[in-house]
Design a protein around this motif. Structure first.
Motif, PDB file in Angstrom:
ATOM      1  N   ILE A   1     -37.723   7.180  32.186  1.00  0.00           N
ATOM      2  CA  ILE A   1     -38.844   7.701  32.978  1.00  0.00           C
ATOM      3  C   ILE A   1     -39.542   6.560  33.722  1.00  0.00           C
ATOM      4  O   ILE A   1     -39.954   6.716  34.865  1.00  0.00           O
ATOM      5  CB  ILE A   1     -39.829   8.472  32.082  1.00  0.00           C
ATOM      6  CG1 ILE A   1     -39.176   9.754  31.568  1.00  0.00           C
ATOM      7  CG2 ILE A   1     -41.124   8.789  32.830  1.00  0.00           C
ATOM      8  CD1 ILE A   1     -39.963  10.457  30.476  1.00  0.00           C
ATOM      9  N   LYS A   2     -39.652   5.409  33.052  1.00  0.00           N
ATOM     10  CA  LYS A   2     -40.315   4.254  33.659  1.00  0.00           C
ATOM     11  C   LYS A   2     -39.378   3.464  34.575  1.00  0.00           C
ATOM     12  O   LYS A   2     -39.755   2.429  35.098  1.00  0.00           O
ATOM     13  CB  LYS A   2     -40.862   3.343  32.558  1.00  0.00           C
ATOM     14  CG  LYS A   2     -41.996   3.997  31.777  1.00  0.00           C
ATOM     15  CD  LYS A   2     -42.468   3.141  30.638  1.00  0.00           C
ATOM     16  CE  LYS A   2     -43.309   2.018  31.178  1.00  0.00           C
ATOM     17  NZ  LYS A   2     -43.902   1.188  30.114  1.00  0.00           N
ATOM     18  N   LYS A   3     -38.172   3.980  34.759  1.00  0.00           N
ATOM     19  CA  LYS A   3     -37.181   3.371  35.655  1.00  0.00           C
ATOM     20  C   LYS A   3     -36.825   1.942  35.224  1.00  0.00           C
ATOM     21  O   LYS A   3     -36.771   1.023  36.034  1.00  0.00           O
ATOM     22  CB  LYS A   3     -37.666   3.405  37.102  1.00  0.00           C
ATOM     23  CG  LYS A   3     -38.104   4.795  37.539  1.00  0.00           C
ATOM     24  CD  LYS A   3     -37.482   5.198  38.818  1.00  0.00           C
ATOM     25  CE  LYS A   3     -37.942   6.542  39.327  1.00  0.00           C
ATOM     26  NZ  LYS A   3     -37.570   7.679  38.579  1.00  0.00           N
ATOM     27  N   ASN A   4     -36.570   1.808  33.923  1.00  0.00           N
ATOM     28  CA  ASN A   4     -36.143   0.538  33.350  1.00  0.00           C
ATOM     29  C   ASN A   4     -34.749   0.759  32.752  1.00  0.00           C
ATOM     30  O   ASN A   4     -34.612   1.001  31.547  1.00  0.00           O
ATOM     31  CB  ASN A   4     -37.143   0.076  32.284  1.00  0.00           C
ATOM     32  CG  ASN A   4     -36.807  -1.292  31.732  1.00  0.00           C
ATOM     33  OD1 ASN A   4     -35.680  -1.766  31.846  1.00  0.00           O
ATOM     34  ND2 ASN A   4     -37.786  -1.919  31.116  1.00  0.00           N
ATOM     35  N   PRO A   5     -33.709   0.690  33.599  1.00  0.00           N
ATOM     36  CA  PRO A   5     -32.364   1.045  33.136  1.00  0.00           C
ATOM     37  C   PRO A   5     -31.807   0.154  32.029  1.00  0.00           C
ATOM     38  O   PRO A   5     -31.127   0.646  31.130  1.00  0.00           O
ATOM     39  CB  PRO A   5     -31.501   0.972  34.402  1.00  0.00           C
ATOM     40  CG  PRO A   5     -32.290   0.184  35.376  1.00  0.00           C
ATOM     41  CD  PRO A   5     -33.733   0.340  35.022  1.00  0.00           C
TER      42      PRO A   5
ATOM     43  N   GLU B   1     -33.420  -1.397  29.613  1.00  0.00           N
ATOM     44  CA  GLU B   1     -34.078  -1.006  28.361  1.00  0.00           C
ATOM     45  C   GLU B   1     -33.593   0.367  27.902  1.00  0.00           C
ATOM     46  O   GLU B   1     -33.370   0.599  26.718  1.00  0.00           O
ATOM     47  CB  GLU B   1     -35.593  -1.006  28.554  1.00  0.00           C
ATOM     48  CG  GLU B   1     -36.385  -0.689  27.314  1.00  0.00           C
ATOM     49  CD  GLU B   1     -36.377  -1.810  26.291  1.00  0.00           C
ATOM     50  OE1 GLU B   1     -36.825  -1.553  25.165  1.00  0.00           O
ATOM     51  OE2 GLU B   1     -35.914  -2.930  26.582  1.00  0.00           O
ATOM     52  N   ALA B   2     -33.427   1.286  28.844  1.00  0.00           N
ATOM     53  CA  ALA B   2     -32.935   2.623  28.498  1.00  0.00           C
ATOM     54  C   ALA B   2     -31.542   2.532  27.875  1.00  0.00           C
ATOM     55  O   ALA B   2     -31.292   3.110  26.808  1.00  0.00           O
ATOM     56  CB  ALA B   2     -32.911   3.512  29.739  1.00  0.00           C
ATOM     57  N   GLU B   3     -30.658   1.807  28.523  1.00  0.00           N
ATOM     58  CA  GLU B   3     -29.295   1.695  28.004  1.00  0.00           C
ATOM     59  C   GLU B   3     -29.284   1.040  26.625  1.00  0.00           C
ATOM     60  O   GLU B   3     -28.606   1.505  25.703  1.00  0.00           O
ATOM     61  CB  GLU B   3     -28.410   0.905  28.959  1.00  0.00           C
ATOM     62  CG  GLU B   3     -26.974   0.823  28.465  1.00  0.00           C
ATOM     63  CD  GLU B   3     -26.036   0.123  29.426  1.00  0.00           C
ATOM     64  OE1 GLU B   3     -24.829   0.379  29.320  1.00  0.00           O
ATOM     65  OE2 GLU B   3     -26.506  -0.680  30.269  1.00  0.00           O
ATOM     66  N   ARG B   4     -30.051  -0.027  26.457  1.00  0.00           N
ATOM     67  CA  ARG B   4     -30.107  -0.718  25.166  1.00  0.00           C
ATOM     68  C   ARG B   4     -30.523   0.248  24.051  1.00  0.00           C
ATOM     69  O   ARG B   4     -29.942   0.267  22.969  1.00  0.00           O
ATOM     70  CB  ARG B   4     -31.080  -1.895  25.239  1.00  0.00           C
ATOM     71  CG  ARG B   4     -31.116  -2.742  23.967  1.00  0.00           C
ATOM     72  CD  ARG B   4     -32.148  -3.850  24.044  1.00  0.00           C
ATOM     73  NE  ARG B   4     -33.519  -3.362  24.023  1.00  0.00           N
ATOM     74  CZ  ARG B   4     -34.127  -2.885  22.923  1.00  0.00           C
ATOM     75  NH1 ARG B   4     -33.500  -2.834  21.786  1.00  0.00           N
ATOM     76  NH2 ARG B   4     -35.378  -2.465  22.994  1.00  0.00           N
ATOM     77  N   ASN B   5     -31.516   1.080  24.326  1.00  0.00           N
ATOM     78  CA  ASN B   5     -31.992   2.016  23.312  1.00  0.00           C
ATOM     79  C   ASN B   5     -31.019   3.162  23.067  1.00  0.00           C
ATOM     80  O   ASN B   5     -30.846   3.592  21.925  1.00  0.00           O
ATOM     81  CB  ASN B   5     -33.383   2.540  23.676  1.00  0.00           C
ATOM     82  CG  ASN B   5     -34.453   1.566  23.261  1.00  0.00           C
ATOM     83  OD1 ASN B   5     -34.744   1.422  22.089  1.00  0.00           O
ATOM     84  ND2 ASN B   5     -35.027   0.869  24.233  1.00  0.00           N
TER      85      ASN B   5
ATOM     86  N   ARG C   1     -24.641   6.234  31.680  1.00  0.00           N
ATOM     87  CA  ARG C   1     -23.652   5.283  32.175  1.00  0.00           C
ATOM     88  C   ARG C   1     -22.794   5.832  33.315  1.00  0.00           C
ATOM     89  O   ARG C   1     -22.120   5.057  33.985  1.00  0.00           O
ATOM     90  CB  ARG C   1     -22.754   4.820  31.032  1.00  0.00           C
ATOM     91  CG  ARG C   1     -23.476   3.860  30.110  1.00  0.00           C
ATOM     92  CD  ARG C   1     -22.584   3.377  29.011  1.00  0.00           C
ATOM     93  NE  ARG C   1     -23.174   2.236  28.315  1.00  0.00           N
ATOM     94  CZ  ARG C   1     -22.667   1.713  27.220  1.00  0.00           C
ATOM     95  NH1 ARG C   1     -21.568   2.214  26.694  1.00  0.00           N
ATOM     96  NH2 ARG C   1     -23.256   0.677  26.654  1.00  0.00           N
ATOM     97  N   VAL C   2     -22.824   7.116  33.561  1.00  0.00           N
ATOM     98  CA  VAL C   2     -22.055   7.681  34.667  1.00  0.00           C
ATOM     99  C   VAL C   2     -22.504   7.067  35.993  1.00  0.00           C
ATOM    100  O   VAL C   2     -21.704   6.900  36.908  1.00  0.00           O
ATOM    101  CB  VAL C   2     -22.159   9.222  34.684  1.00  0.00           C
ATOM    102  CG1 VAL C   2     -21.696   9.802  36.008  1.00  0.00           C
ATOM    103  CG2 VAL C   2     -21.340   9.803  33.542  1.00  0.00           C
ATOM    104  N   GLY C   3     -23.753   6.685  36.091  1.00  0.00           N
ATOM    105  CA  GLY C   3     -24.284   6.099  37.319  1.00  0.00           C
ATOM    106  C   GLY C   3     -24.089   4.601  37.443  1.00  0.00           C
ATOM    107  O   GLY C   3     -24.590   3.986  38.379  1.00  0.00           O
ATOM    108  N   THR C   4     -23.333   3.987  36.534  1.00  0.00           N
ATOM    109  CA  THR C   4     -23.192   2.538  36.544  1.00  0.00           C
ATOM    110  C   THR C   4     -22.117   2.060  37.517  1.00  0.00           C
ATOM    111  O   THR C   4     -21.206   2.812  37.868  1.00  0.00           O
ATOM    112  CB  THR C   4     -22.861   2.009  35.123  1.00  0.00           C
ATOM    113  OG1 THR C   4     -22.883   0.592  35.151  1.00  0.00           O
ATOM    114  CG2 THR C   4     -21.498   2.478  34.659  1.00  0.00           C
ATOM    115  N   ASP C   5     -22.246   0.817  37.929  1.00  0.00           N
ATOM    116  CA  ASP C   5     -21.215   0.182  38.755  1.00  0.00           C
ATOM    117  C   ASP C   5     -20.158  -0.498  37.899  1.00  0.00           C
ATOM    118  O   ASP C   5     -19.140  -0.938  38.401  1.00  0.00           O
ATOM    119  CB  ASP C   5     -21.848  -0.863  39.690  1.00  0.00           C
ATOM    120  CG  ASP C   5     -22.735  -0.224  40.747  1.00  0.00           C
ATOM    121  OD1 ASP C   5     -22.469   0.938  41.127  1.00  0.00           O
ATOM    122  OD2 ASP C   5     -23.694  -0.883  41.185  1.00  0.00           O
ATOM    123  N   ASP C   6     -20.414  -0.595  36.590  1.00  0.00           N
ATOM    124  CA  ASP C   6     -19.491  -1.225  35.655  1.00  0.00           C
ATOM    125  C   ASP C   6     -18.359  -0.240  35.351  1.00  0.00           C
ATOM    126  O   ASP C   6     -18.559   0.767  34.671  1.00  0.00           O
ATOM    127  CB  ASP C   6     -20.251  -1.610  34.380  1.00  0.00           C
ATOM    128  CG  ASP C   6     -19.396  -2.337  33.366  1.00  0.00           C
ATOM    129  OD1 ASP C   6     -18.214  -1.982  33.212  1.00  0.00           O
ATOM    130  OD2 ASP C   6     -19.927  -3.250  32.708  1.00  0.00           O
TER     131      ASP C   6
END
Length: 125
Positions: A70-74, A76-80, A102-107
């Motif tokens: 929600i806070k747009k901190n990807p 931190e979101a992924e880590r959690n 992770r669907v939106g990732t470039d990795d």
């Protein structure tokens, strides 16, 4: 109680938590309700107030992951979401949330892994 509306539900969970201040499940329910109502201050304050044992639970990390989204901190979101998924590997919704994130990732490797997880979850009854 959550279906009663954002502010009402948050107030209800706050009262429940006042009666049982050490109840981690009730605290996390308050956080989830606050996040649904976009009351980020209540969510953050409640998460910070949890004891160390509560901060080691999958539910805690899932709530932190959602807050970070929600806070747009990807990062931190992924880590959690990773931590929630590691703590509760059989919890399909945590696996799904991590995969959807992770669907939106470039990795490419993370993307492929995410698609595999979604395929697997989609095939489960």
């Amino acid at each position: 109680p959550d279906r009663a509306g954002g502010r009402t539900a948050v107030e209800w969970w706050r009262k429940v938590l006042d009666l049982q201040p050490d109840n981690t499940d009730d605290a996390l329910a308050l956080v989830r309700s606050a996040l649904r109502g976009n009351d980020l201050a209540t969510a953050e304050k409640t998460l910070v107030a949890l004891d160390q044992a509560a901060k080691q639970t999958a539910g805690y990390h899932a709530a932190c992951g959602r807050l970070a989204e929600i806070k747009k901190n990807p990062a931190e979101a992924e880590r959690n979401w990773v931590k929630a998924s590691e703590i509760a590997p059989d919890h399909a919704s945590y696996q799904c949330q991590l995969a959807l994130f992770r669907v939106g990732t470039d990795d490419q490797s993370k993307l492929e892994s995410a698609l595999d997880v979604l395929d697997r979850l989609g095939a489960e009854p």
